[in-house]
Design an enzyme around this catalytic site. Structure first.
Site, PDB file in Angstrom:
ATOM      1  N   GLU A   1      -4.269  -9.383   0.384  1.00  0.00           N
ATOM      2  CA  GLU A   1      -4.625  -9.407   1.809  1.00  0.00           C
ATOM      3  C   GLU A   1      -6.139  -9.319   1.959  1.00  0.00           C
ATOM      4  OE1 GLU A   1      -2.810  -6.372   4.192  1.00  0.00           O
ATOM      5  OE2 GLU A   1      -0.772  -6.794   3.488  1.00  0.00           O
TER       6      GLU A   1
ATOM      7  N   GLU B   1       0.828  -1.210   0.000  1.00  0.00           N
ATOM      8  CA  GLU B   1       0.000   0.000   0.000  1.00  0.00           C
ATOM      9  C   GLU B   1       0.863   1.261   0.000  1.00  0.00           C
ATOM     10  OE1 GLU B   1      -2.799  -0.334   3.226  1.00  0.00           O
ATOM     11  OE2 GLU B   1      -3.616  -2.225   2.488  1.00  0.00           O
TER      12      GLU B   1
END
Length: 534
Positions: A302, A155
């Site tokens: 994820e 991220e």
């Protein structure tokens, strides 16, 4: 082999055909090698490619993330032992830990290897640093360790934006180093991004990336397209729900069945979304399309649900975590994608293997783990692998009707189990031990479980159109003894038992079981021969 393929050609026929071609390709080149004495390196490449191809044609898979912010982290060899004991064949590492990479050697487990944020900065500024990183962390372990992907950061664009300017250069430098090492055909490169990169994910059809990142995201997508790689997405319905101020029902976040009146519908496409997970994946597909890219698959790197939280985190609890994770596994393994891309399954990595007690933040941040660090058992009953094998503290598991499931679907499931499914339903007839309570849910639980206990070893599952669920609590009561119960020998209705030779349900289960068995044999053989030739 041709007869086997023809007898099993159904909706999975395309996969079987590809598998057939792969096997034929494999055998033909073995013969060609014997006749032409091909170089060892070429045959090594062939064996590894065939193993990878077999993995790719067998549908979507579920893997797991291995975080290391753990006080009592087991040794690398013990972690691998836990993975193998639970038949987990795909993992994501957040760095290139040498102990883990060595421990994964010769296991066949596919690994995503992470590049840390600090490493991205150095690699993005220097091709020589990238070459050194590939040599040290990838080439040194292949082909013994089955590294399939390199993931840059986690991220990065939304959490560490100062790294963004060197992110794509780092990806290009690493790819050039893979080419130089002749590994670009085996190892892909991508970078996991958060759903926060899409400010308005609903309705999915109008979703777009944050325009301030369009230039960088466009470059990432161009790289992924040029290298035939996947877009990596971290998708968390937990946060989508808890930050949604009650806009969506909890069932939508947990992948539970929704009644028709509560179905979530995209007003532009009229697509029905049964889960927030699917909507998140589709929002990302539409966002990618918004930048004029159409053929980049998505892998969810994820997803999970915390099982414990603070007083202000009531939705972080064991019941929700168990429900979400098990429903997600079943969702992924049905091999279909979201409404806009139903033909593309969504490979998904669960977050995460262990609780990371050293993480900072709210209490929930520390409690996403699925397995105990002390003995490797699951922290709640967990079906992992597509055939409802349960890994928990109990050696017994039962299949029962799910609370709140659609009544019509449940009745249809009961009829199927007692009919085509060949379950022994004598005990739920009038006057028999399990007739009362006389309702569909009670009778379905008995029939579902009887079918499941007989057929699970040959691919039978506990789903029944999402009206059934696995439990480790014995549902027997009074003189009504369920199949699989420790009290079965002292009660029940054994005189009415019958062998179930009928088709294994749901549709495709027996095919997938046979294909998986063949896949493991050929993949293992391919890897073994490749190593022998080095």
């Amino acid at each position: 082999f041709r007869n086997w393929r023809e007898n099993h050609m159904n909706k999975d026929g395309v996969k079987v055909s590809i598998l057939t071609c792969s096997v034929v390709f494999f055998i033909c080149f073995l013969g060609l090698y014997a006749m032409k004495n091909l170089q060892k390196w070429f045959l090594t490449v062939l064996f590894l490619t065939v193993a990878t191809t077999l993995n790719n044609v067998l549908g979507a898979f579920v893997g797991i993330n291995i975080g290391t912010d753990v006080s009592d982290l087991p040794s690398a060899s013990n972690i691998v032992a836990i993975l193998k004991s639970h038949q987990i064949n795909h993992v994501r590492l957040y760095d290139a830990n040498p102990h883990m990479l060595q421990a994964l050697s010769n296991t066949g487990i596919e690994a995503i290897v992470g590049v840390t944020d600090q490493e991205i900065l150095k690699i993005g500024e220097s091709p020589s640093v990238a070459a050194s990183w590939i040599s040290k962390n990838i080439a040194a372990y292949m082909p013994h360790t089955n590294i399939t992907t390199i993931a840059l950061g986690s991220e990065v664009l939304t959490s560490i934006p100062n790294i963004a300017p060197v992110l794509v250069p780092a990806m290009n430098h690493l790819y050039s180093a893979l080419v130089a090492s002749n590994l670009h055909f085996r190892v892909k490169i991508s970078t996991p991004q958060s759903m926060d990169l899409i400010p308005k994910p609903f309705p999915p059809s109008t979703a777009t990336f944050n325009s301030s990142w369009n230039s960088t995201v466009y470059q990432i997508l161009q790289f992924l397209k040029n290298t035939n790689s996947s877009y990596m997405l971290n998708a968390y319905p937990y946060y989508g729900y808890t930050k949604g101020d009650g806009i969506f029902p909890i069932e939508y976040a947990l992948l539970r069945s929704l009644p028709s009146a509560k179905k979530i519908v995209d007003p532009n496409t009229l697509f029905h979304y049964d889960s927030m997970f699917d909507a998140m994946v589709d929002a990302t597909y539409y966002s990618i399309k918004g930048l004029n890219f159409n053929d980049i698959p998505i892998v969810v790197t994820e997803s999970g649900w915390p099982r414990l939280g603070g007083s202000n985190e009531p939705d972080a609890n064991v019941e929700n975590a168990e429900t979400y994770v098990n429903n997600l596994i079943r969702r992924v393994l049905n091999d279909s994608g979201p409404p806009s891309r139903p033909e593309i399954g969504t490979n998904t990595y669960l977050y995460e293997l262990f609780d990371e007690d050293k993480r900072i933040g709210p209490i929930s941040e520390k409690h996403w783990g699925l397995f105990s660090t002390t003995n490797g058992s699951s922290v709640y009953p967990l079906s992992f692998g597509g055939y409802d094998k349960i890994f928990g503290n109990s050696s017994k598991s039962f299949c029962v009707a799910k609370d709140g499931a659609d009544a019509e679907k449940m009745e249809a499931g009961l009829d199927w189990a007692c009919g085509q499914g060949r379950a022994n339903c004598a005990a739920i007839q009038a006057g028999r031990p399990c007739y009362f309570p006389n309702n569909v849910k009670s009778h379905a639980s008995y029939a579902y479980n009887d079918y499941y206990q007989k057929m699970r070893s040959v691919g039978g599952t506990c789903d029944f159109d999402d009206t059934a669920v696995i439990t480790t609590e014995d549902p027997s009561y009074g003189s009504c003894i369920f199949a699989g119960s420790s009290n079965a020998s002292t009660g029940g209705d054994e005189s009415f038992s019958s062998m179930a030779f009928g088709p294994v349900g749901p549709v495709g289960a027996s095919l997938k079981l046979q294909v998986c068995r063949l896949h493991y044999v050929l993949s293992s053989t391919s890897l073994l021969l490749a190593l022998m030739l080095l």
